[in-house]
Design a protein around this motif. Sequence first.
Motif, PDB file in Angstrom:
ATOM      1  N   LEU A 212     -43.209 101.351 -63.981  1.00 27.24           N
ATOM      2  CA  LEU A 212     -44.541 101.879 -63.687  1.00 27.24           C
ATOM      3  C   LEU A 212     -45.577 101.322 -64.662  1.00 27.24           C
ATOM      4  CD1 LEU A 212     -46.059 103.992 -61.860  1.00 27.24           C
ATOM      5  CD2 LEU A 212     -45.834 105.555 -63.784  1.00 27.24           C
ATOM      6  N   LEU A 213     -45.235 101.292 -65.943  1.00 25.36           N
ATOM      7  CA  LEU A 213     -46.166 100.806 -66.953  1.00 25.36           C
ATOM      8  C   LEU A 213     -46.534  99.348 -66.714  1.00 25.36           C
ATOM      9  CD1 LEU A 213     -47.714 101.308 -69.609  1.00 25.36           C
ATOM     10  CD2 LEU A 213     -45.630 100.657 -70.845  1.00 25.36           C
ATOM     11  N   ALA A 214     -45.595  98.566 -66.223  1.00 30.83           N
ATOM     12  CA  ALA A 214     -45.841  97.132 -66.017  1.00 30.83           C
ATOM     13  C   ALA A 214     -46.981  96.883 -65.042  1.00 30.83           C
ATOM     14  CB  ALA A 214     -44.569  96.453 -65.523  1.00 30.83           C
ATOM     15  N   GLY A 215     -47.242  97.813 -64.152  1.00 29.89           N
ATOM     16  CA  GLY A 215     -48.298  97.633 -63.170  1.00 29.89           C
ATOM     17  C   GLY A 215     -49.633  98.225 -63.571  1.00 29.89           C
ATOM     18  N   LEU A 216     -49.760  98.710 -64.802  1.00 32.39           N
ATOM     19  CA  LEU A 216     -50.994  99.353 -65.249  1.00 32.39           C
ATOM     20  C   LEU A 216     -51.798  98.428 -66.150  1.00 32.39           C
ATOM     21  CD1 LEU A 216     -49.619 102.894 -66.200  1.00 32.39           C
ATOM     22  CD2 LEU A 216     -50.572 102.150 -64.009  1.00 32.39           C
ATOM     23  N   PRO A 217     -53.120  98.578 -66.169  1.00 32.51           N
ATOM     24  CA  PRO A 217     -53.938  97.815 -67.126  1.00 32.51           C
ATOM     25  C   PRO A 217     -53.631  98.279 -68.550  1.00 32.51           C
ATOM     26  CG  PRO A 217     -55.279  99.449 -65.976  1.00 32.51           C
ATOM     27  CD  PRO A 217     -53.948  99.458 -65.302  1.00 32.51           C
ATOM     28  N   GLN A 218     -53.181  97.367 -69.386  1.00 25.74           N
ATOM     29  CA  GLN A 218     -52.679  97.730 -70.710  1.00 25.74           C
ATOM     30  C   GLN A 218     -52.798  96.541 -71.637  1.00 25.74           C
ATOM     31  OE1 GLN A 218     -48.378  97.089 -71.250  1.00 25.74           O
ATOM     32  NE2 GLN A 218     -48.205  97.404 -69.019  1.00 25.74           N
ATOM     33  N   ARG A 219     -52.501  96.815 -72.895  1.00 26.59           N
ATOM     34  CA  ARG A 219     -52.354  95.740 -73.876  1.00 26.59           C
ATOM     35  C   ARG A 219     -51.284  96.161 -74.873  1.00 26.59           C
ATOM     36  NH1 ARG A 219     -54.617  97.369 -78.582  1.00 26.59           N
ATOM     37  NH2 ARG A 219     -56.328  98.901 -78.507  1.00 26.59           N
ATOM     38  N   ALA A 220     -50.776  95.217 -75.617  1.00 28.36           N
ATOM     39  CA  ALA A 220     -49.730  95.510 -76.599  1.00 28.36           C
ATOM     40  C   ALA A 220     -50.285  96.392 -77.708  1.00 28.36           C
ATOM     41  CB  ALA A 220     -49.184  94.208 -77.179  1.00 28.36           C
ATOM     42  N   ALA A 221     -49.452  97.263 -78.218  1.00 29.19           N
ATOM     43  CA  ALA A 221     -49.850  98.146 -79.314  1.00 29.19           C
ATOM     44  C   ALA A 221     -49.760  97.399 -80.640  1.00 29.19           C
ATOM     45  CB  ALA A 221     -48.959  99.373 -79.344  1.00 29.19           C
ATOM     46  N   ALA A 222     -50.820  97.475 -81.424  1.00 24.05           N
ATOM     47  CA  ALA A 222     -50.826  96.872 -82.757  1.00 24.05           C
ATOM     48  C   ALA A 222     -50.097  97.787 -83.737  1.00 24.05           C
ATOM     49  CB  ALA A 222     -52.258  96.637 -83.220  1.00 24.05           C
ATOM     50  N   ASP A 223     -49.662  97.220 -84.865  1.00 22.27           N
ATOM     51  CA  ASP A 223     -48.962  98.014 -85.874  1.00 22.27           C
ATOM     52  C   ASP A 223     -49.835  99.172 -86.360  1.00 22.27           C
ATOM     53  OD1 ASP A 223     -46.762  96.388 -85.667  1.00 22.27           O
ATOM     54  OD2 ASP A 223     -47.241  95.183 -87.455  1.00 22.27           O
ATOM     55  N   ALA A 224     -51.134  98.910 -86.488  1.00 17.92           N
ATOM     56  CA  ALA A 224     -52.030  99.973 -86.955  1.00 17.92           C
ATOM     57  C   ALA A 224     -52.091 101.128 -85.963  1.00 17.92           C
ATOM     58  CB  ALA A 224     -53.433  99.404 -87.186  1.00 17.92           C
ATOM     59  N   GLU A 225     -51.983 100.815 -84.694  1.00 16.22           N
ATOM     60  CA  GLU A 225     -52.021 101.874 -83.675  1.00 16.22           C
ATOM     61  C   GLU A 225     -50.704 102.651 -83.649  1.00 16.22           C
ATOM     62  OE1 GLU A 225     -55.104  99.910 -80.458  1.00 16.22           O
ATOM     63  OE2 GLU A 225     -53.105  99.041 -80.708  1.00 16.22           O
ATOM     64  N   ARG A 226     -49.603 101.958 -83.864  1.00 11.82           N
ATOM     65  CA  ARG A 226     -48.325 102.660 -83.996  1.00 11.82           C
ATOM     66  C   ARG A 226     -48.361 103.606 -85.190  1.00 11.82           C
ATOM     67  NH1 ARG A 226     -43.517 100.175 -81.823  1.00 11.82           N
ATOM     68  NH2 ARG A 226     -43.962  98.380 -80.492  1.00 11.82           N
ATOM     69  N   ALA A 227     -48.919 103.121 -86.292  1.00 15.51           N
ATOM     70  CA  ALA A 227     -49.008 103.958 -87.493  1.00 15.51           C
ATOM     71  C   ALA A 227     -49.925 105.150 -87.265  1.00 15.51           C
ATOM     72  CB  ALA A 227     -49.507 103.113 -88.668  1.00 15.51           C
ATOM     73  N   ALA A 228     -51.026 104.936 -86.543  1.00  8.35           N
ATOM     74  CA  ALA A 228     -51.937 106.045 -86.249  1.00  8.35           C
ATOM     75  C   ALA A 228     -51.265 107.096 -85.390  1.00  8.35           C
ATOM     76  CB  ALA A 228     -53.191 105.506 -85.547  1.00  8.35           C
ATOM     77  N   ALA A 229     -50.440 106.656 -84.419  1.00  9.79           N
ATOM     78  CA  ALA A 229     -49.715 107.606 -83.572  1.00  9.79           C
ATOM     79  C   ALA A 229     -48.701 108.399 -84.385  1.00  9.79           C
ATOM     80  CB  ALA A 229     -49.022 106.858 -82.436  1.00  9.79           C
ATOM     81  N   ALA A 230     -47.996 107.726 -85.292  1.00 10.69           N
ATOM     82  CA  ALA A 230     -47.045 108.420 -86.155  1.00 10.69           C
ATOM     83  C   ALA A 230     -47.755 109.433 -87.046  1.00 10.69           C
ATOM     84  CB  ALA A 230     -46.272 107.409 -87.003  1.00 10.69           C
ATOM     85  N   ALA A 231     -48.957 109.091 -87.506  1.00 11.43           N
ATOM     86  CA  ALA A 231     -49.721 110.006 -88.360  1.00 11.43           C
ATOM     87  C   ALA A 231     -50.148 111.257 -87.589  1.00 11.43           C
ATOM     88  CB  ALA A 231     -50.946 109.286 -88.922  1.00 11.43           C
ATOM     89  N   VAL A 232     -50.466 111.096 -86.312  1.00  9.47           N
ATOM     90  CA  VAL A 232     -50.825 112.250 -85.481  1.00  9.47           C
ATOM     91  C   VAL A 232     -49.672 113.252 -85.445  1.00  9.47           C
ATOM     92  CG1 VAL A 232     -51.260 112.990 -83.098  1.00  9.47           C
ATOM     93  CG2 VAL A 232     -52.515 111.054 -84.050  1.00  9.47           C
ATOM     94  N   VAL A 233     -48.461 112.746 -85.191  1.00  5.88           N
ATOM     95  CA  VAL A 233     -47.298 113.617 -85.092  1.00  5.88           C
ATOM     96  C   VAL A 233     -46.976 114.255 -86.446  1.00  5.88           C
ATOM     97  CG1 VAL A 233     -44.847 113.693 -84.547  1.00  5.88           C
ATOM     98  CG2 VAL A 233     -46.379 112.314 -83.146  1.00  5.88           C
ATOM     99  N   ALA A 234     -47.074 113.473 -87.513  1.00  5.12           N
ATOM    100  CA  ALA A 234     -46.793 114.000 -88.849  1.00  5.12           C
ATOM    101  C   ALA A 234     -47.770 115.113 -89.216  1.00  5.12           C
ATOM    102  CB  ALA A 234     -46.845 112.869 -89.878  1.00  5.12           C
ATOM    103  N   ARG A 235     -49.040 114.918 -88.891  1.00  4.95           N
ATOM    104  CA  ARG A 235     -50.036 115.959 -89.182  1.00  4.95           C
ATOM    105  C   ARG A 235     -49.734 117.235 -88.398  1.00  4.95           C
ATOM    106  NH1 ARG A 235     -54.173 113.434 -87.485  1.00  4.95           N
ATOM    107  NH2 ARG A 235     -54.432 114.502 -85.487  1.00  4.95           N
ATOM    108  N   THR A 236     -49.344 117.091 -87.146  1.00  2.14           N
ATOM    109  CA  THR A 236     -49.023 118.265 -86.333  1.00  2.14           C
ATOM    110  C   THR A 236     -47.820 119.004 -86.897  1.00  2.14           C
ATOM    111  OG1 THR A 236     -49.855 117.081 -84.397  1.00  2.14           O
ATOM    112  CG2 THR A 236     -48.545 119.049 -83.997  1.00  2.14           C
ATOM    113  N   ALA A 237     -46.804 118.268 -87.333  1.00  2.11           N
ATOM    114  CA  ALA A 237     -45.618 118.901 -87.911  1.00  2.11           C
ATOM    115  C   ALA A 237     -45.967 119.726 -89.143  1.00  2.11           C
ATOM    116  CB  ALA A 237     -44.576 117.840 -88.262  1.00  2.11           C
ATOM    117  N   SER A 238     -46.974 119.285 -89.874  1.00  2.00           N
ATOM    118  CA  SER A 238     -47.371 120.018 -91.092  1.00  2.00           C
ATOM    119  C   SER A 238     -48.227 121.238 -90.789  1.00  2.00           C
ATOM    120  CB  SER A 238     -48.136 119.080 -92.027  1.00  2.00           C
ATOM    121  OG  SER A 238     -49.421 118.753 -91.495  1.00  2.00           O
ATOM    122  N   GLN A 239     -48.663 121.381 -89.523  1.00  5.21           N
ATOM    123  CA  GLN A 239     -49.557 122.471 -89.153  1.00  5.21           C
ATOM    124  C   GLN A 239     -48.847 123.642 -88.479  1.00  5.21           C
ATOM    125  OE1 GLN A 239     -52.255 120.420 -86.538  1.00  5.21           O
ATOM    126  NE2 GLN A 239     -53.612 119.742 -88.186  1.00  5.21           N
TER     127      GLN A 239
END
Length: 386
Positions: A212-239
């Motif tokens: 499904l993802l292959a047919g959607l308008p997208q671009r590759a995730a940069a390392d900074a975006e992966r790190a930002a996503a991980a930070a979102v989850v880490a912040r939630t875990a601390s809350q």
Amino acid sequence: MDALPTTRTCAILDRDGLQALIAALAARGYQVLGPVLRDGAILYDEIAGLADLPAGWTDRQAPGRYRLERRADEALFGFAVGPQSWKRFLHPPVETLWRAQQGEGGLLFSTAAGPSPRYAFLGVRACELHAIAIQDRVFCEGPYPEPGYAGRRRDAFIVAVNCAEAGDTCFCASMDCGPQAEDGFDLALTELIDETRHAFLVEVGSAAGEELLAGLPQRAAADAERAAAAAVVARTASQMGRRLDTAGLKELLQDNPEHPRWSEVAERCLSCANCTMVCPTCFCTTVEDRGDLAGSSAERVRKWDSCFTLDFSYLHGGSVRQSARARYRQWMTHKLASWIDQFGTSGCVGCGRCITWCPVGIDITEEAAAIRATLPELRGEDHGGH
């Protein structure tokens, strides 16, 4: 909190890409269900696009309290869980099991079930993924799987969302059930929103999700975006607003059926069954047989039930659990202890719904801690909650 896995395919969708995801699911014949704002709460219902999502809304939860507030941004998933769970669709509150009709040759029996709907769930939280997995054990494993549930579950497409907001009643981190979606999904989103962007990091969890993802308008995730996503989850875990110490909890509850705390909580409990009705894993049901006045047709209907009702434990001669004390003890001990004996896992995923939607604000984590605190061998020891 660990970073997002690097071995899975990750991509970035913008808002138009998320709209395309919803459209692609609908085009494949799925009934797309997601969070909507209605009746003063965030519920799950059919959606057609981003306009149906609760953009810019969050919830504030506390024992016995729930209210919505506007956010400072237009986040689409900036809230915790509401009063409904996906159980409503996979294990419906009311379901006709069979019908009988008087015919010329006698009674004709038929199953009431038609083709199973093909559901696509958008916005499934990590705790809810675990709840679905628990109900899979209940309904799909063993010698007698439940065919209606199994059919709906088999055809479901799941788009998870990693939590960016922990509620005051959330304790999924204590139960190892969140806030990050680890498995059980086809695609998983992490919403990235700030002054410069509003995007979604997408993680692939299945072959169907990758296709499904292959047919959607997208671009590759940069390392900074992966790190930002991980930070979102880490912040939630601390809350996390709550914590449940699960070390030795099964034995704690099963070994103390006469603890005075059961009587104390019973003085507050209304036996209203709200906690079981909002729980994403409770599976108790009853059946009703109905017939028409002419006696020519009948049907059997299954409905959600609760161990908090007197009739639920009724046997010849009366109810087994007649007091609120007995019923609350049964619910909590089953949920956190004997469920493990039955299914190999706790029946609680830490979503906090039973706390939020209890009219008198009874807190299951507080009740467990109160029993533990009176036992010298378990008091004052930090077990880490896992």
